[in-house]
Structure formats: C-alpha cells, structure tokens
Design a protein around this motif. Structure first.
Motif, PDB file in Angstrom:
ATOM      1  N   UNK A 338       0.849  -1.190   0.000  1.00 31.68           N
ATOM      2  CA  UNK A 338       0.000   0.000   0.000  1.00 31.68           C
ATOM      3  C   UNK A 338       0.887   1.243   0.000  1.00 31.68           C
ATOM      4  N   UNK A 339       0.670   2.109  -0.988  1.00 35.24           N
ATOM      5  CA  UNK A 339       1.481   3.324  -1.129  1.00 35.24           C
ATOM      6  C   UNK A 339       0.550   4.529  -1.185  1.00 35.24           C
ATOM      7  N   UNK A 340       0.799   5.470  -0.308  1.00 33.13           N
ATOM      8  CA  UNK A 340       0.047   6.723  -0.332  1.00 33.13           C
ATOM      9  C   UNK A 340       0.833   7.794  -1.061  1.00 33.13           C
ATOM     10  N   UNK A 341       0.130   8.635  -1.799  1.00 32.93           N
ATOM     11  CA  UNK A 341       0.771   9.770  -2.455  1.00 32.93           C
ATOM     12  C   UNK A 341       0.112  11.039  -1.960  1.00 32.93           C
ATOM     13  N   UNK A 342       0.843  11.772  -1.149  1.00 34.39           N
ATOM     14  CA  UNK A 342       0.301  12.980  -0.556  1.00 34.39           C
ATOM     15  C   UNK A 342       0.760  14.219  -1.285  1.00 34.39           C
ATOM     16  N   UNK A 343       0.665  15.335  -0.577  1.00 31.03           N
ATOM     17  CA  UNK A 343       1.025  16.610  -1.187  1.00 31.03           C
ATOM     18  C   UNK A 343       1.669  17.474  -0.114  1.00 31.03           C
ATOM     19  N   UNK A 344       3.000  17.484  -0.107  1.00 36.39           N
ATOM     20  CA  UNK A 344       3.724  18.282   0.872  1.00 36.39           C
ATOM     21  C   UNK A 344       3.519  19.772   0.659  1.00 36.39           C
ATOM     22  N   UNK A 345       3.461  20.168  -0.607  1.00 38.86           N
ATOM     23  CA  UNK A 345       3.304  21.580  -0.933  1.00 38.86           C
ATOM     24  C   UNK A 345       1.870  21.836  -1.385  1.00 38.86           C
ATOM     25  N   UNK A 346       1.252  22.835  -0.793  1.00 39.30           N
ATOM     26  CA  UNK A 346      -0.157  23.111  -1.042  1.00 39.30           C
ATOM     27  C   UNK A 346      -0.419  23.397  -2.518  1.00 39.30           C
ATOM     28  N   UNK A 347       0.519  24.073  -3.204  1.00 36.59           N
ATOM     29  CA  UNK A 347       0.286  24.465  -4.595  1.00 36.59           C
ATOM     30  C   UNK A 347       0.583  23.337  -5.592  1.00 36.59           C
ATOM     31  N   UNK A 348       1.032  22.182  -5.105  1.00 38.52           N
ATOM     32  CA  UNK A 348       1.277  21.063  -6.018  1.00 38.52           C
ATOM     33  C   UNK A 348      -0.029  20.666  -6.706  1.00 38.52           C
ATOM     34  N   UNK A 349       0.070  20.231  -7.959  1.00 39.01           N
ATOM     35  CA  UNK A 349      -1.121  20.007  -8.773  1.00 39.01           C
ATOM     36  C   UNK A 349      -1.589  18.547  -8.788  1.00 39.01           C
ATOM     37  N   UNK A 380       1.286  13.924   5.099  1.00 39.26           N
ATOM     38  CA  UNK A 380       2.032  12.832   5.721  1.00 39.26           C
ATOM     39  C   UNK A 380       1.108  11.640   5.883  1.00 39.26           C
ATOM     40  N   UNK A 381       1.647  10.448   5.714  1.00 38.93           N
ATOM     41  CA  UNK A 381       0.915   9.214   5.969  1.00 38.93           C
ATOM     42  C   UNK A 381       1.858   8.251   6.687  1.00 38.93           C
ATOM     43  N   UNK A 382       1.351   7.552   7.682  1.00 44.31           N
ATOM     44  CA  UNK A 382       2.207   6.654   8.442  1.00 44.31           C
ATOM     45  C   UNK A 382       1.365   5.564   9.098  1.00 44.31           C
ATOM     46  N   UNK A 383       2.057   4.501   9.508  1.00 39.46           N
ATOM     47  CA  UNK A 383       1.451   3.350  10.174  1.00 39.46           C
ATOM     48  C   UNK A 383       1.786   3.396  11.658  1.00 39.46           C
TER      49      UNK A 383
END
Length: 437
Positions: A338-349, A380-383
């Motif tokens: 399982x891989x999460x893809x987040x967005x560290x920078x708010x303006x990322x598209x 951020x995503x973590x177990x």
C-alpha cells in the motif's frame, strides 16, 4: 426453566480470557468492554494486560492503523488496515494544543505518536486511540548560528533502561548537534557535537527518523559533490546513519543498495528513508523518459547490504517527489504494498491517492479507501500499532467524555507498562515473512 438456564451457563476460565482471547481484540472493542462491568475495566487497565496486548499485536503484525496528517482540518484521519472499506475516523489534536503551524509526524513506537512543529515550539506524545497526551518541554537554546536544514527528529524506546526517548538533530555550519529527551527524567541532554566530514542530515524532506526495532533510528545524511574548481555540483553523496537509543551513540553506517543510481540524484528531497513492516525502505527519485520515477527499495535483512531489493518503480508523467510518496504496509496474500501519495506543498497540482501496487506484475489499483470516501488532502501518511499504552494524568476522552486535563504528566512506571519484549529484530521477523518479496 430456571434449572435449564443454570445448566446452560458456561464459565470461561480467567486465564484463557486474559491470555488467549482479550489480547486479540482491537483497542476500540476493548474500550467498549471496559464499559460492560467493573471487573472488565479493572482487568483491561492493568499494566500486565497492556503489555500482553501490545506484545501480541507486535508479534502477530495486527492492529495496524493508517494515519493521514491532513491539511484540511486540525487532526488525523484513521483507517484500519484490516477494514479499509470502513469510513475513516477523525482524530482531532488535543484541544489544549493551540498551534497554528502544521503539526508534523516525528515517529511512533508501541502505539504512541511523537508529533510537533518543525522547529520544536511544540513536541508532544499522543496515543490517538485513548486520547491521552503529553507536552514535552522544549530546550533548544544551545546551538547558535543559521540552521542550514530543518531539524530532524526521531522517537523510540530504550528497552534496557525502560525509557522512551526523543532525538533532535540540528546542523549549523560544520557541526551537528544531537539532543536526547528522556521520559524517565523528563529533560533534554545534549550529546557531544559531531561532524561527519561535511555530511548533514537530509531533513529538507522528511523530519522523522526511520525506526527499526524499538531503539535504532536512521536518517539519510547528504554531502554535495565538488568539481575541480571547488564549486558545488548538482550531485550529492548520501549515507544512512544509525543512532542507538540504548547507548546514545552512532552505530556503524547502514549500507546503501548497490547500483541504485544515486549519482543521478540532484536534490536532497530526491532521497527518503522510511519503514515498511519493520524493514528499512529507501525511496530514490530518478529521471526517466516520462519525467521522473520513484524507486522503492527494501532491506529484507537488516544490516546486510546484499538483502536490498527494489520492490517498485512508480512512474508518472507529472512531477513526482519522494517526499510525497509513503509506502505503508505489505499485504502478504495478495503480494501487494500500500502506497500513499500525498502533497507536501499546497500548490502542487497532483491528486492525493492511496494505491495497492502488485510486487509480481507491477500493476496498481486504487485502494478500498477510495470506495468509502474522498481521500482528504494529506501531507504525511504513516502506520502505527494500536495499543492501550497511555499517558496518565490527562483524561481519556473515551473514558471521561469531557475535556482533557491541563496536567501533562506521563506515567513513568515503565517496568511492566512499556516493556514489550522486543530486544532484537528476530522477535518479530517470523510473523512478517519478507522472503516473498
């Protein structure tokens, strides 16, 4: 009729209940059982049972919870790995924590989260299931000068001394300062300054250290390459440093994967270190014809260079960075991660997403989370393993239903409560079965 009822009544032996049945129950169900009667409440609250429940969860790799640190509300979104079809639970940060800055994940151990603001104005220990927490007193006045990188943090448990510890690393000019917080004495201690030949902690990306076992913390350290004119090039050299919480010393460096292409890495944020099911996990962002790919490596046998295996290569035609990628857990029967893809920078598209990636055929699919809700914007995503390890002196909202107390005192009777019997990696390796990777 009454005689028939008496004959049908079954008495369950207490040792079977405490040793075989209740340790397999999840934390939320245990809280419900505590409300049934006083005897259940007393039994489940004992340090011996807390230890037994936690040890069973760690050894069987159960009670695993996914947390998303979201940008849309002040709190965490919780998903149970074993029931991803269920809607998430919102875990708000403590009401007494009135901080406007983003709260970051610094690490987790035995069901406790260590979180705070990047520069240490706030650091807290939190059990997200019991609602108990502790504010850690800051003490960061010893280093002078301009910090070249954000501070790095780590959190773990020193089983030899029965003590939870927090590590804070800063780098200024040519020296690195390491401070260690001990829960037993409730204070910070500065270790002797150390230089690593120009290598600095790579905390421009993720500030949390990668914890193996309960006491070995790891960070990526980086150093720029220079050309013949002593000008910095766009390439960096990297190494993995290991800090031992028991000895409070740096252990031998952990070997990087062979032939993994780090000579092509141009930015500090192109290299990340995480943990997947108890194994070190290295993320390396590489250039490709599609733009960029992120290679995900796992060290199947800790400390053995030859055991590094490249699990996945995540490609996209959009910009992709390692600090947005969060490998979370491995599901054995489907041979998926399982891989999460987040967005560290708010303006990322790019869109946030949670996907299962097949190790065998390299295909991916959206996780069950997307079927029950719109995945919130997270950075951020973590177990974390769900446990009953709790912070005493602060009211449990699940028990009291009221406001949390202002007194932040952690129970330091660690002998039975915190010791979980994981003295080395072999204690849990049998249950994880990484050989199929």
């Amino acid at each position: 009729m009454q005689q028939l009822k008496k004959q049908s009544k079954v008495t369950l032996p207490m040792d079977i209940l405490l040793e075989e049945i209740l340790p397999k129950v999840d934390v939320n169900s245990l809280f419900n059982l505590k409300l049934v009667c006083k005897s259940f409440n007393t039994l489940i609250s004992t340090p011996e049972f807390v230890h037994r429940h936690l040890h069973r969860s760690l050894s069987s790799n159960t009670n695993r919870l996914v947390f998303l640190n979201t940008t849309t509300n002040r709190g965490l979104q919780l998903f149970d790995i074993d029931s991803l079809h269920s809607p998430p639970t919102h875990i708000p940060f403590p009401k007494a924590i009135n901080i406007q800055d983003h709260i970051h994940y610094f690490g987790s151990c035995n069901g406790l989260l260590c979180m705070g603001t990047v520069f240490g104005g706030l650091i807290m220990l939190l059990n997200p299931l019991t609602g108990s927490y502790l504010k850690i007193p800051p003490n960061f006045d010893s280093i002078d000068g301009f910090l070249l990188f954000d501070p790095g943090y780590g959190f773990g448990f020193d089983s030899l001394n029965n003590d939870y510890k927090i590590v804070r690393i800063t780098y200024s000019d040519d020296r690195m300062e390491v401070m260690v917080y001990s829960l037993r004495v409730n204070s910070w201690r500065q270790l002797e300054d150390k230089t690593w030949d120009g290598f600095a902690i790579n905390s421009n990306a993720t500030v949390s250290g990668a914890l193996i076992g309960t006491h070995l913390l790891h960070w990526v350290f980086s150093k720029p390459k220079y050309n013949l004119n002593l000008h910095i090039t766009q390439e960096w050299r990297h190494r993995i440093g290991c800090f031992n919480l028991t000895t409070e010393e740096w252990d031998q460096n952990v070997a990087l994967p062979p032939d993994y292409g780090l000579d092509e890495v141009c930015f500090l944020s192109d290299v990340e270190l995480r943990v997947v099911d108890g194994c070190l996990c290295l993320l390396v962002s590489m250039k490709s014809d599609l733009g960029k790919t992120v290679d995900i490596w796992v060290m199947k046998e800790y400390g053995v260079k030859e055991s590094w295996v490249k699990l996945l290569e995540i490609s996209t035609n959009k910009a992709i960075r390692t600090l947005d990628i969060f490998p979370l857990c491995y599901r054995r029967h489907d041979d998926e991660i399982l891989v999460g893809r987040g967005r560290k920078q708010i303006h990322a598209k790019h869109e946030v997403e949670m996907k299962w990636h097949s190790i065998k055929d390299r295909k991916s699919r959206l996780s069950e989370i997307h079927e029950v809700c719109e995945v919130p914007q997270f950075y951020e995503a973590f177990i974390c393993t769900g446990s009953l390890v709790t912070v005493k002196g602060v009211k449990d909202e699940k028990q009291s239903g009221g406001e949390r107390a202002e007194d932040h005192v952690l129970d330091v009777q660690l002998d039975a409560l915190l010791y979980v019997g994981v003295h080395n990696l072999d204690d849990i390796s049998d249950s994880l079965n990484f050989n199929s990777w």
